[in-house]
Scaffold this motif. Structure first.
Motif, short mmCIF file in Angstrom:
data_model
loop_
_atom_site.label_atom_id
_atom_site.label_comp_id
_atom_site.label_asym_id
_atom_site.label_seq_id
_atom_site.Cartn_x
_atom_site.Cartn_y
_atom_site.Cartn_z
N ILE A 15 0.84 -1.20 0.00
CA ILE A 15 0.00 0.00 0.00
C ILE A 15 0.87 1.24 0.00
O ILE A 15 1.89 1.30 0.68
N PHE A 60 0.59 5.30 0.68
CA PHE A 60 -0.24 6.36 1.23
C PHE A 60 0.12 7.65 0.51
O PHE A 60 1.27 8.09 0.56
N THR A 64 4.12 7.26 7.01
CA THR A 64 4.36 6.07 6.21
C THR A 64 3.98 6.39 4.78
O THR A 64 2.87 6.86 4.52
N THR A 65 4.89 6.16 3.84
CA THR A 65 4.50 6.38 2.44
C THR A 65 4.25 5.05 1.74
O THR A 65 3.46 4.99 0.82
N ASN A 66 4.90 4.00 2.18
CA ASN A 66 4.67 2.70 1.56
C ASN A 66 4.91 1.59 2.57
O ASN A 66 5.85 1.67 3.37
N THR A 105 8.52 2.32 4.17
CA THR A 105 9.22 3.58 3.90
C THR A 105 8.51 4.70 4.64
O THR A 105 7.29 4.83 4.57
N PHE A 165 8.59 8.93 5.38
CA PHE A 165 9.03 10.20 4.83
C PHE A 165 8.93 11.22 5.96
O PHE A 165 7.88 11.34 6.61
#
Lengths: 142, 142, 142, 142
Positions: free
Chosen positions: C90, C92, D85-87, D136, D138
């Motif tokens: 996923i 975001f 959280t980006t991924n 990941t 950010f």
């Protein structure tokens, strides 16, 4: 689960069946090969480098896919031909130093139909982790 | 956000700076190119094929990476050179039919530092989705 | 492939078998349900919100997993109980606005053993894509 | 890079700011916490279990997200609040045995803007790897 083929037998099969994976300027060497694990080194050719002499992202992705296939062939001989990659994910963490890179593969699941491998790509020059990948293989064709 | 370079300008830059992406036998054509979206076709050469004439997984991964870079160059001109792929994930859904494949790229986030693109790879012969990919680019170097 | 259960039948099964997925304060509504596709809305409760009233990341991940399971149950009835998530990824993209979010699910591969679904999560308040997910299900147990 | 907060300080912050992450029936314990690494145990409550007493997939995903946030808070104190959280990608490898599970987190990249963590989830009962995740983060808001 013991290995059925040595590195030499795997490469002999690949030269016959997938010559394009071992085309001019793509030089892979098997450093270690044992049940569930392998280290494979790439001495990248011109086509696989980016300006500055670092290995390109696509060359690393190809290396990941290739390395796991080598390990599956060592485990299953030509039956691994039925294995297809169903998912590959890779994170690029830092630019590799110029020089060889090594893929350290480990099978974290080795089931009858699904196999999951984790691959660390290390820059040999400074021993740093440059990319982290995970690949799922499906035995039986998609 | 309007495009700053045409497909011709992008390819002229690539031929200068990344000739290995356009090496012999790798033929990409820009089908459409517009803000936030592009369709790019690959006429695969021998090295990119597997037995049976279908495009290999690594050739599709290279195509995904290449296609998004084309779109980022069209948006940002040579400033896109700072863009680095930080993550790429791809699912292989079915074997493509022999013949051209098309990458349909769409930017689903186009931020100042992070860009996320979704890429569908379609087999032109039967119009089926053969792979689904998502890529994150970071502007500024990792 | 026609659906075998309606939304009501799916939820009746879930209330019996997975009451914790429908625990207090977790309110899912089926907006649309058809072969290969579904839209499911979440009216998040207190436990699923972050300061500012936006839905948390874990609540979105649970929603993705839940939504696909609803669609698989509609397709396969209780046989879908054998389906296990093997991989979920996923991204975001932006913080959702306060208010309901909708998961738009589409099966991009629906094989005998492997099913791959793409899920877009939309913030209903401003119709923006807030997260993009892809999930692989394996029928048969891992 | 030394830690700025102890486990007690991190949990005290979380109880104030994110009480829903530590809601009734969700019991996390910090086993070890050091620069770049942490082990965190979950004693799952009723809501996080599936029939048979095994921890659910969404509970594991929540645990992954939570565990990394604990480590980032230990490193950066309340400044980690800016981390998003980006991924997140997770592979479920085998069903955990009933009993506690442990998330073993390691930061494989800890940059100024991007942080990448690898998380192994281990079933304490039989010491087996049940899930493998990569996340990941950010710093700076998406």
């Amino acid at each position: 689960m013991a290995l059925k083929w040595s590195a030499e037998q795997v490469f002999s099969f690949l030269r016959e069946e997938f010559p394009q994976a071992l085309r001019d300027g793509v030089n892979y060497e098997v450093v270690t090969l044992q049940p569930g694990e392998a280290h494979i080194r790439l001495l990248a050719g011109e086509q696989q480098l980016r300006p500055g002499g670092t290995v390109s992202g696509p060359a690393m992705m190809e290396m990941v896919d290739f390395s796991i296939y080598v390990l599956l062939l060592a485990h299953h001989k030509e039956a691994a031909r039925l294995a297809v990659t169903t998912n590959l994910t890779i994170s690029f963490l830092r630019k590799p130093q110029p020089g060889p890179i090594v893929a350290q593969i480990k099978l974290i699941k080795h089931g009858r139909t699904l196999t999951v491998a984790r691959v660390d790509i290390i820059s040999e020059t400074d021993a740093k982790l440059v990319a982290s990948s995970e690949v799922t293989y499906f035995m039986g064709g998609i």
